[in-house]
Scaffold this motif. Structure first.
Motif, PDB file in Angstrom:
ATOM      1  N   GLY A  33       0.837  -1.179   0.000  1.00 40.62           N
ATOM      2  CA  GLY A  33       0.000   0.000   0.000  1.00 40.62           C
ATOM      3  C   GLY A  33       0.879   1.238   0.000  1.00 40.62           C
ATOM      4  O   GLY A  33       2.110   1.147   0.065  1.00 40.62           O
ATOM      5  N   ASP A 106      -3.459  -0.570  -3.214  1.00 41.21           N
ATOM      6  CA  ASP A 106      -4.558  -0.038  -2.401  1.00 41.21           C
ATOM      7  C   ASP A 106      -5.379   1.008  -3.128  1.00 41.21           C
ATOM      8  O   ASP A 106      -6.263   1.620  -2.536  1.00 41.21           O
ATOM      9  N   LEU A 194      -2.753  -4.831   5.409  1.00 39.15           N
ATOM     10  CA  LEU A 194      -2.552  -3.401   5.194  1.00 39.15           C
ATOM     11  C   LEU A 194      -3.333  -2.583   6.211  1.00 39.15           C
ATOM     12  O   LEU A 194      -2.830  -1.594   6.756  1.00 39.15           O
ATOM     13  N   TRP A 205       0.423   6.320   5.983  1.00 43.92           N
ATOM     14  CA  TRP A 205      -0.424   6.018   4.820  1.00 43.92           C
ATOM     15  C   TRP A 205      -0.764   7.320   4.118  1.00 43.92           C
ATOM     16  O   TRP A 205      -1.399   8.203   4.696  1.00 43.92           O
TER      17      TRP A 205
END
Length: 219
Positions: A33, A106, A194, A205
């Motif tokens: 991700g 992602d 994730l 993130w």
């Protein structure tokens, strides 16, 4: 990519399964991700693990895309263009030749991704990592990234999670039915890994485009 560059891989035992696959000449797929600095992770992989083949989204203007390609190729990666009809077959060939294929998954750039549970919502993620693993038999390994600050400064930690196995084919299940079910189940397993990493390191993130349905509707 020496230790003084403030990058390291966490040798926690789980990563040895990936290294074993690559050392034996078997390709592997990594599900990533938008966590940490994946370019650094891929550069470390190209230096310390194996030949890295990945995919890059075509950016506009073209000059920006070419700059990204030049930068990543300079780090030792082979970069293929997203959306090119030749990209998926090339990835299959590279995997069968023993390459490491890390893919950011992602975001559903194709609008035909696999729907998964993720952080309390239903989102679509790219099916490519699981599809490649099912088709080629290559191992699928979720990878997550975060930073730690220690005596050596800011260090990128690359965590290789256990291999995601292909579900067994059920009695009477068609080949296509098994493939689709396997891709969905394997992508969900990767999404769970994730999600746990995002909960543990939410500041790492950084998807800059809408991912959740409400954001997609509003955008």
């Amino acid at each position: 990519m020496e230790s003084g560059a403030h990058r390291r891989h966490r040798p926690d035992g789980r990563g040895e399964a990936l290294r074993t696959e690559l050392t034996a000449g078997r390709g592997a797929v990594a599900f990533l991700g938008h966590l940490g600095n994946w370019d650094h992770a891929a550069a470390w992989s190209a230096h310390d693990l194996h030949h890295v083949v990945t995919v890059a989204e075509r950016l506009r203007p073209e000059e920006v895309y070419e700059e990204f390609l030049a930068f990543r190729r300079g780090l030792g990666m082979e970069v293929l263009p997203l959306g090119d009809p030749a990209t998926f077959p090339t990835l299959v060939r590279r995997l069968r030749a023993g390459a490491l294929v890390p893919l950011l998954a992602d975001r559903d750039l194709s609008a035909t991704g696999v729907e998964v549970d993720f952080l309390g919502d239903r989102v679509r993620m790219a099916p490519g990592p699981a599809a490649l693993a099912v088709l080629t038999g290559a191992g699928l390994f979720p990878m997550t990234l975060h930073h730690e600050v220690g005596a050596q400064g800011r260090v990128l930690v690359v965590v290789t999670h256990p291999r995601v196995e292909v579900p067994q084919r059920r009695a009477g299940e068609s080949v296509r039915g098994h493939r689709d079910r396997a891709i969905a189940a394997m992508t969900q397993t990767c999404a769970d890994v994730l999600a746990a990493a995002v909960r543990a390191h939410p500041d790492e993130w950084h998807v800059l485009q809408p991912v959740f349905p409400a954001d997609l509707r509003s955008g």
